[in-house]
Scaffold this motif. Sequence first.
Motif, PDB file in Angstrom:
ATOM      1  N   TYR A 180       6.323  12.207 -10.305  1.00 40.13           N
ATOM      2  CA  TYR A 180       6.934  10.841 -10.964  1.00 40.13           C
ATOM      3  C   TYR A 180       5.809   9.837 -11.044  1.00 40.13           C
ATOM      4  O   TYR A 180       4.865   9.107  -9.816  1.00 40.13           O
ATOM      5  N   ILE A 181       4.893   9.378 -12.654  1.00 42.36           N
ATOM      6  CA  ILE A 181       4.129   8.545 -12.652  1.00 42.36           C
ATOM      7  C   ILE A 181       4.737   7.315 -12.886  1.00 42.36           C
ATOM      8  O   ILE A 181       5.021   6.312 -12.445  1.00 42.36           O
ATOM      9  N   VAL A 182       6.201   6.942 -13.890  1.00 41.56           N
ATOM     10  CA  VAL A 182       6.904   5.858 -14.534  1.00 41.56           C
ATOM     11  C   VAL A 182       7.975   6.051 -14.014  1.00 41.56           C
ATOM     12  O   VAL A 182       9.144   6.833 -13.736  1.00 41.56           O
ATOM     13  N   ASP A 222      13.619  13.032 -16.386  1.00 39.87           N
ATOM     14  CA  ASP A 222      12.230  13.037 -16.871  1.00 39.87           C
ATOM     15  C   ASP A 222      11.444  12.477 -17.989  1.00 39.87           C
ATOM     16  O   ASP A 222      10.813  13.000 -18.610  1.00 39.87           O
ATOM     17  N   ALA A 223      12.856  12.045 -18.780  1.00 42.85           N
ATOM     18  CA  ALA A 223      12.296  11.592 -20.522  1.00 42.85           C
ATOM     19  C   ALA A 223      13.334  10.337 -20.994  1.00 42.85           C
ATOM     20  O   ALA A 223      14.717  11.133 -20.341  1.00 42.85           O
ATOM     21  N   LEU A 224      13.139   9.666 -21.503  1.00 41.46           N
ATOM     22  CA  LEU A 224      13.232   8.555 -21.909  1.00 41.46           C
ATOM     23  C   LEU A 224      13.432   8.362 -22.917  1.00 41.46           C
ATOM     24  O   LEU A 224      11.922   8.625 -23.415  1.00 41.46           O
ATOM     25  N   LEU A 229       9.124   8.565 -23.608  1.00 38.48           N
ATOM     26  CA  LEU A 229       8.126   8.311 -22.909  1.00 38.48           C
ATOM     27  C   LEU A 229       8.368   9.482 -21.520  1.00 38.48           C
ATOM     28  O   LEU A 229       9.911  10.275 -21.087  1.00 38.48           O
ATOM     29  N   PHE A 230       8.086  10.327 -20.965  1.00 35.81           N
ATOM     30  CA  PHE A 230       8.077  11.302 -19.443  1.00 35.81           C
ATOM     31  C   PHE A 230       7.588  10.964 -18.678  1.00 35.81           C
ATOM     32  O   PHE A 230       6.272  10.126 -18.700  1.00 35.81           O
ATOM     33  N   ARG A 231       8.375  10.893 -17.141  1.00 38.31           N
ATOM     34  CA  ARG A 231       8.064  10.521 -16.060  1.00 38.31           C
ATOM     35  C   ARG A 231       6.704  10.634 -15.496  1.00 38.31           C
ATOM     36  O   ARG A 231       6.162   9.893 -14.807  1.00 38.31           O
ATOM     37  N   GLY A 232       6.539  11.717 -16.401  1.00 34.03           N
ATOM     38  CA  GLY A 232       4.638  11.896 -16.160  1.00 34.03           C
ATOM     39  C   GLY A 232       3.440  11.308 -16.277  1.00 34.03           C
ATOM     40  O   GLY A 232       2.843  11.592 -16.135  1.00 34.03           O
ATOM     41  N   GLY A 233       3.927  10.951 -17.184  1.00 35.58           N
ATOM     42  CA  GLY A 233       2.766   8.884 -17.513  1.00 35.58           C
ATOM     43  C   GLY A 233       2.334   9.372 -19.023  1.00 35.58           C
ATOM     44  O   GLY A 233       0.981   8.869 -19.490  1.00 35.58           O
ATOM     45  N   TRP A 234       2.809  10.163 -20.035  1.00 32.20           N
ATOM     46  CA  TRP A 234       2.712  10.256 -21.403  1.00 32.20           C
ATOM     47  C   TRP A 234       3.593  10.012 -22.691  1.00 32.20           C
ATOM     48  O   TRP A 234       4.696   9.913 -21.974  1.00 32.20           O
ATOM     49  N   VAL A 235       4.111   9.625 -23.317  1.00 32.30           N
ATOM     50  CA  VAL A 235       4.688   9.849 -24.813  1.00 32.30           C
ATOM     51  C   VAL A 235       4.105  10.743 -26.121  1.00 32.30           C
ATOM     52  O   VAL A 235       3.317  11.140 -25.764  1.00 32.30           O
ATOM     53  N   ASP A 236       6.111  10.860 -26.390  1.00 26.98           N
ATOM     54  CA  ASP A 236       5.535  11.968 -28.027  1.00 26.98           C
ATOM     55  C   ASP A 236       6.357  10.695 -28.858  1.00 26.98           C
ATOM     56  O   ASP A 236       6.616   9.565 -28.375  1.00 26.98           O
ATOM     57  N   ALA A 237       5.328   9.414 -29.833  1.00 25.56           N
ATOM     58  CA  ALA A 237       5.158   9.057 -30.363  1.00 25.56           C
ATOM     59  C   ALA A 237       4.797   8.976 -31.835  1.00 25.56           C
ATOM     60  O   ALA A 237       3.896   9.607 -32.182  1.00 25.56           O
ATOM     61  N   VAL A 292       1.212   9.984 -36.023  1.00 23.71           N
ATOM     62  CA  VAL A 292       1.381   9.714 -34.178  1.00 23.71           C
ATOM     63  C   VAL A 292       0.346   8.841 -33.748  1.00 23.71           C
ATOM     64  O   VAL A 292      -0.866   9.537 -33.549  1.00 23.71           O
ATOM     65  N   LEU A 293       1.422   8.161 -32.593  1.00 22.17           N
ATOM     66  CA  LEU A 293       0.391   7.578 -31.381  1.00 22.17           C
ATOM     67  C   LEU A 293      -0.039   8.740 -30.397  1.00 22.17           C
ATOM     68  O   LEU A 293       0.654   9.550 -29.938  1.00 22.17           O
ATOM     69  N   PRO A 294      -1.185   7.691 -29.740  1.00 20.83           N
ATOM     70  CA  PRO A 294      -1.710   7.764 -28.966  1.00 20.83           C
ATOM     71  C   PRO A 294      -0.389   8.438 -27.653  1.00 20.83           C
ATOM     72  O   PRO A 294      -0.197   7.674 -27.279  1.00 20.83           O
ATOM     73  N   GLY A 295      -0.697   9.174 -27.090  1.00 21.59           N
ATOM     74  CA  GLY A 295       0.102   9.158 -25.874  1.00 21.59           C
ATOM     75  C   GLY A 295      -0.097   9.678 -24.786  1.00 21.59           C
ATOM     76  O   GLY A 295       0.728   9.700 -23.359  1.00 21.59           O
ATOM     77  N   GLY A 296      -0.587   9.493 -25.016  1.00 19.71           N
ATOM     78  CA  GLY A 296      -1.056   9.277 -22.554  1.00 19.71           C
ATOM     79  C   GLY A 296      -1.634   7.942 -21.704  1.00 19.71           C
ATOM     80  O   GLY A 296      -1.619   6.939 -22.503  1.00 19.71           O
ATOM     81  N   ASP A 297      -2.060   8.073 -20.608  1.00 16.65           N
ATOM     82  CA  ASP A 297      -1.596   7.225 -19.893  1.00 16.65           C
ATOM     83  C   ASP A 297      -1.173   6.303 -19.895  1.00 16.65           C
ATOM     84  O   ASP A 297      -1.649   4.890 -19.499  1.00 16.65           O
ATOM     85  N   VAL A 298       0.601   7.059 -19.825  1.00 22.39           N
ATOM     86  CA  VAL A 298       1.584   5.333 -19.950  1.00 22.39           C
ATOM     87  C   VAL A 298       1.907   5.568 -18.393  1.00 22.39           C
ATOM     88  O   VAL A 298       3.012   6.177 -17.788  1.00 22.39           O
ATOM     89  N   THR A 299       1.468   4.771 -18.228  1.00 22.31           N
ATOM     90  CA  THR A 299       1.320   4.504 -16.453  1.00 22.31           C
ATOM     91  C   THR A 299       2.267   4.079 -15.724  1.00 22.31           C
ATOM     92  O   THR A 299       2.768   3.677 -14.052  1.00 22.31           O
ATOM     93  N   SER A 300       2.988   2.443 -16.852  1.00 22.99           N
ATOM     94  CA  SER A 300       4.040   1.635 -16.144  1.00 22.99           C
ATOM     95  C   SER A 300       5.293   1.826 -17.598  1.00 22.99           C
ATOM     96  O   SER A 300       4.737   2.056 -18.968  1.00 22.99           O
ATOM     97  N   PRO A 301       6.169   0.764 -17.274  1.00 22.86           N
ATOM     98  CA  PRO A 301       7.045   0.265 -17.911  1.00 22.86           C
ATOM     99  C   PRO A 301       6.498  -0.099 -18.915  1.00 22.86           C
ATOM    100  O   PRO A 301       6.569  -0.218 -20.271  1.00 22.86           O
ATOM    101  N   GLU A 302       5.326  -1.279 -19.001  1.00 17.66           N
ATOM    102  CA  GLU A 302       4.788  -2.304 -19.709  1.00 17.66           C
ATOM    103  C   GLU A 302       3.635  -1.510 -19.897  1.00 17.66           C
ATOM    104  O   GLU A 302       3.899  -1.487 -21.945  1.00 17.66           O
ATOM    105  N   ARG A 303       3.216  -0.749 -20.446  1.00 19.89           N
ATOM    106  CA  ARG A 303       2.554   0.351 -21.142  1.00 19.89           C
ATOM    107  C   ARG A 303       3.309   1.156 -21.492  1.00 19.89           C
ATOM    108  O   ARG A 303       3.175   0.627 -23.178  1.00 19.89           O
ATOM    109  N   TYR A 304       4.301   1.155 -21.544  1.00 21.24           N
ATOM    110  CA  TYR A 304       5.646   1.956 -22.285  1.00 21.24           C
ATOM    111  C   TYR A 304       5.919   0.641 -23.487  1.00 21.24           C
ATOM    112  O   TYR A 304       5.704   1.198 -24.946  1.00 21.24           O
TER     113      TYR A 304
END
Length: 133
Positions: A3-5, A55-57, A73-81, A94-106
């Motif tokens: 759980y990161i996010v 585990d995903a939104l 957004l996956f709770r592990g801190g990455w996105v499929d976008a 396809v947008l970069p999908g790593g290092d999404v460690t907070s709702p603000e980054r989402y």
Amino acid sequence: MEYIVDLDAALDVVTRRAAAWRAAGLTVGSITWRDGDGAWPPPLVTDRTRVRDPDALGVRVSGPGGAEFRVVLFRGGWVDAEAWNGDPAREVAVLPGGDVTSPERYGAVLDAAARLTFGSPESGAVPGTGGGG
């Protein structure tokens, strides 16, 4: 999965932007959830109360001419976008999908997808990014 996010906090980020997107004439699809405790493959549901271990939104926003973006957004801190501006000559971006460690980054990923899909903030065409709408 780690759980990161906090996905419930990320829902607030989507909800704030959704009002502006709708006001700009865009269509915001139902928010989808995936349950980490569900059977495989886990079904997507729109009722958060049916999800014990989110585990995903995900959200999909569409507009004129077939333009749309989808960001999960996956709770592990990455996105499929992915985003498509509706131009048949262009491929889906396809947008970069790593290092999404907070709702603000989402929120920043959502804003980037909106800019890519519907216009630049300078044009005033992108709701929810501070540049218009």
